[in-house]
Design an enzyme around this catalytic site. Sequence first.
Site, PDB file in Angstrom:
ATOM      1  N   LYS A 234       0.840  -1.194   0.000  1.00  0.00           N
ATOM      2  CA  LYS A 234       0.000   0.000   0.000  1.00  0.00           C
ATOM      3  C   LYS A 234       0.880   1.251   0.000  1.00  0.00           C
ATOM      4  CE  LYS A 234      -3.935   1.949   2.586  1.00  0.00           C
ATOM      5  NZ  LYS A 234      -4.836   1.711   3.742  1.00  0.00           N
TER       6      LYS A 234
ATOM      7  N   SER B  68      -9.372   2.650   2.593  1.00  0.00           N
ATOM      8  CA  SER B  68      -8.292   3.229   1.814  1.00  0.00           C
ATOM      9  C   SER B  68      -7.372   2.203   1.155  1.00  0.00           C
ATOM     10  CB  SER B  68      -7.452   4.148   2.710  1.00  0.00           C
ATOM     11  OG  SER B  68      -6.863   3.402   3.780  1.00  0.00           O
TER      12      SER B  68
ATOM     13  N   SER C 248     -10.661   0.624   6.606  1.00  0.00           N
ATOM     14  CA  SER C 248      -9.881   0.883   5.392  1.00  0.00           C
ATOM     15  C   SER C 248      -9.396  -0.372   4.691  1.00  0.00           C
ATOM     16  CB  SER C 248      -8.671   1.765   5.720  1.00  0.00           C
ATOM     17  OG  SER C 248      -9.073   3.095   5.928  1.00  0.00           O
TER      18      SER C 248
END
Length: 477
Positions: free
Chosen positions: A80, A155, A179
């Site tokens: 990520k 996210s 997320s």
Amino acid sequence: MTDLCDRSAVELRALMRRREISPVELLDSCLARIEAVNPKLNAVVALDAPAARAAAEAAEALFRVGDGVHPLTGLPVGVKDLNETKGLRTTFGSPLFAEHVPAADAGVVRRLRAAGGIVAAKTNTPEFGAGANTDNAVYGFTGNPFDPMKTCAGSSGGSAVALATSMLPLCNGSDLGGSLRTPAAFCGVVGLRPTPGLVAKSAPAIPTAPLSVEGPMGRSVADLALLLSGLAGADPDDPYSRPLETAPLADLQPVDLGQLKVAVSEDLGFAPVDDEIRSLFRARLAGFRHLFRDVQNRDPEMAEANRVFEVLRSIGFLAAHLEKVERHPDKVGANVANNVKLGLTFTARDVAWASKRHGEIARDFTGLMEEVDLLIAPGASAKPFAKGESYPAEINGKPLDTYIHWVAISYGLTLTGHPVLCLPCGLDADGMPFGLQIVGRRWDERRLLSIGAALEAALAAVPGCARPLPDLARLMT
């Protein structure tokens, strides 16, 4: 379509150990899939193919000599874009870091490399992870693999999409208010929000407030457990972290679901949930509740959870981003700036109250989990919406309080400190993935994942409950 990259990480690991395939062949398959699918989805945002190939060649040499092989050796991993990667562009989704190339790895990345993982690519995220839709001013939107015009959530949206389309066999994520879990639910993959401290964080802004955690994502529970075995571990920068137990996290044990006592909650007693989600949750549950010894409808005690999370989350944003907002107001997006501004409105009394109430919610939930083996809830409160929208403005015709209120079904569980596994459970009426949150006991991830693997296998045989797959051919046109 079935290519090498479509096989499970566990199977690929076994094939490489038997030298039936090479890490270079696997990497090439992943790179080909990225080239074919990513232009339509925008999940992979930074890539250093030469460095990844050099790492794959080094892994191939290890397999030849049979020495120095680790749990993730030869497996490409997506990281990520909130985790710094040495020599590979890391932007945090922010214009302030648009050209940032770190000189060192974040702790979680160091552990991935130490476990043999090949850091092949960065996956998209909203700016500093703020927002439940994956979009930023550096890279733009990431689309849902089941409908590129809809959101993949956030996210950790880039990681979820890369997994769903087999661009990469393993990806990491992070989770504050959902997320990691919401993208997993929206994209039909598996994600785990672990007990805070199981996966150490590098220099967290507020080390004593473990709401945000790092966690693994995969296409199956077994794959996720394999990645967790490489991610987990202690770090002196994280006071909540601790050394691993003796039993490997990837060593999942057989579980008899028929011996389990399960609590079920449609909304945790407080979260707004779309009526279609409620109906679908009830229908899916009706198809598999017979698998358990006892299933009871039971909402946890979470009064005032919205306010508690709002205060504690905003204080975290103050600690992490106040200086950026003050120095570069024109280069910080609305989500981050507004959370910082909100944090400045709270008094010491507000923070003290929220901290105390947080403790009460966590203790009440621990009491509930002493009476049951699992709690099962919907993976998300709403269906995937248009990717150009930051969030759904209303649920069931009622306006939401804030832009994150629609993920209350996730952040309520954040406040408990318990591990939460997100499992795919078929498609909704619009052909979009539907997911479940499976909550276990603190620090017992090995048991939760063993249960999750058994439930995953059972759901695959229940009509409408198997993990869905996107139409890759349509994504390549």
